[in-house]
Scaffold this motif. Sequence first.
Motif, PDB file in Angstrom:
ATOM      1  N   ARG A   1      -7.051  -1.228   5.786  1.00 28.84           N
ATOM      2  CA  ARG A   1      -6.026  -0.558   4.972  1.00 28.84           C
ATOM      3  C   ARG A   1      -6.275   0.952   4.872  1.00 28.84           C
ATOM      4  NH1 ARG A   1      -6.518  -3.760  -0.458  1.00 28.84           N
ATOM      5  NH2 ARG A   1      -4.606  -2.647  -1.042  1.00 28.84           N
TER       6      ARG A   1
ATOM      7  N   TRP B   1      -9.439  -0.345  -3.817  1.00 25.51           N
ATOM      8  CA  TRP B   1      -8.765  -1.391  -3.056  1.00 25.51           C
ATOM      9  C   TRP B   1      -8.615  -2.703  -3.819  1.00 25.51           C
ATOM     10  CZ3 TRP B   1      -6.591   0.931   0.796  1.00 25.51           C
ATOM     11  CH2 TRP B   1      -7.216   2.031   1.391  1.00 25.51           C
TER      12      TRP B   1
ATOM     13  N   ASP C   1       0.826  -1.211   0.000  1.00 25.95           N
ATOM     14  CA  ASP C   1       0.000   0.000   0.000  1.00 25.95           C
ATOM     15  C   ASP C   1       0.858   1.257   0.000  1.00 25.95           C
ATOM     16  OD1 ASP C   1      -2.350  -1.407  -0.121  1.00 25.95           O
ATOM     17  OD2 ASP C   1      -2.798  -1.273   2.015  1.00 25.95           O
TER      18      ASP C   1
ATOM     19  N   ARG D   1      -8.938   6.277  -3.607  1.00 29.42           N
ATOM     20  CA  ARG D   1      -8.281   4.975  -3.550  1.00 29.42           C
ATOM     21  C   ARG D   1      -9.253   3.878  -3.975  1.00 29.42           C
ATOM     22  NH1 ARG D   1      -3.730   2.550  -1.020  1.00 29.42           N
ATOM     23  NH2 ARG D   1      -3.537   0.630  -2.210  1.00 29.42           N
TER      24      ARG D   1
END
Length: 361
Positions: free
Chosen positions: A143, A185, A36, A183
Amino acid sequence: MTTLADLTTLRVGGPVAEYVEATTEAEILDVVRRADAEGRQLLVLGGGSNLLASDEPFDGVVVRDLRRGLALRESSACGGADVVIPAGHGWDDVVVEAIENDWSGIEALSGIPGSVGATPVQNVGAYGQEVGDVLAFVRTWDRGTGRIRTLARSELGLGYRTSILKRSMRDGDPVGDDGEPARRWAPTPRYVVLEVGLQLPLASRSAPVRYAELARTLGVEVGARVPSRDVRAAVLGLRRGKGMVLDAADHDTWSAGSFFTNPIVSDAVAAGLPEGAPRFPLGDGRVKTSAAWLISTAGFERGFGLPGPASLSTKHSLALTNRGTATAADLLALARTVRDGVAAAFGIVLEPEPVLLGVEL
């Protein structure tokens, strides 16, 4: 070089840029945080039984969770067996241990391939049971916030083959000034499953049998309770008859299981289906019908696609199979043919159940 074909039950997929086998939680978290931080694609993998990957190279990190072990935290007549299992543990091994210890509630989920961590993501179910029936909590790595987060069953948004875990794979953070999510994922959810907690009643007999086909096989009425071992034996027999128990020698099991989910449609759409179409009212103005029935009735019988490299299973029309030399492109072409044929016949667009990595249907 490791390929995704080596790691998945469909046995297709290109080479992996970086492959890590993790045996501790710390190793998994290190890989996830590093990927990440570097902005690399991340695939956390268990059994690889619910993935259709591109034939092209995967320029990201694949980490396979190899952790095993089941911990019994508490056992009482009132609370049942309180068990905690790492995400990498094989699911069917849990079912076996539950039956051996007279823990009830998951016996109808026998023979399902893959790991424990995948079960709450999909709210895995079969023959009238779902993992959500006995799920207590899921411990995850978030995350988005960079911390451990434990989600109780009530927080998981469980539904038919879905959860907030699965939905977080596609949902981005709030949109930024440019109108785009900050973002994405996928192909791994925002919430990486680390451990799963189950609460299983103490009983040598099964939960009430809910599924008519299973009840007929057992020779009992729907709602009956029978020895859990009998349910497991019956379910394994049914699954083998449909090519749903992994066997390297049987190309009907070179699949991702059921490729399409059963459609949930409005009452009006369900009423327009032909006589004999399966209808399971959900009580909220919607009806679940059978993807396998739609596929077969649209003209795609078992074995459709043979003698090509990809075909419907010769045992079950809902499984797309690799006959030994299929590529992801072959399987996608078959899936599109079936999906479009069902849409043309019934106006219902089937949705794929497996995670699609680097490809679109």
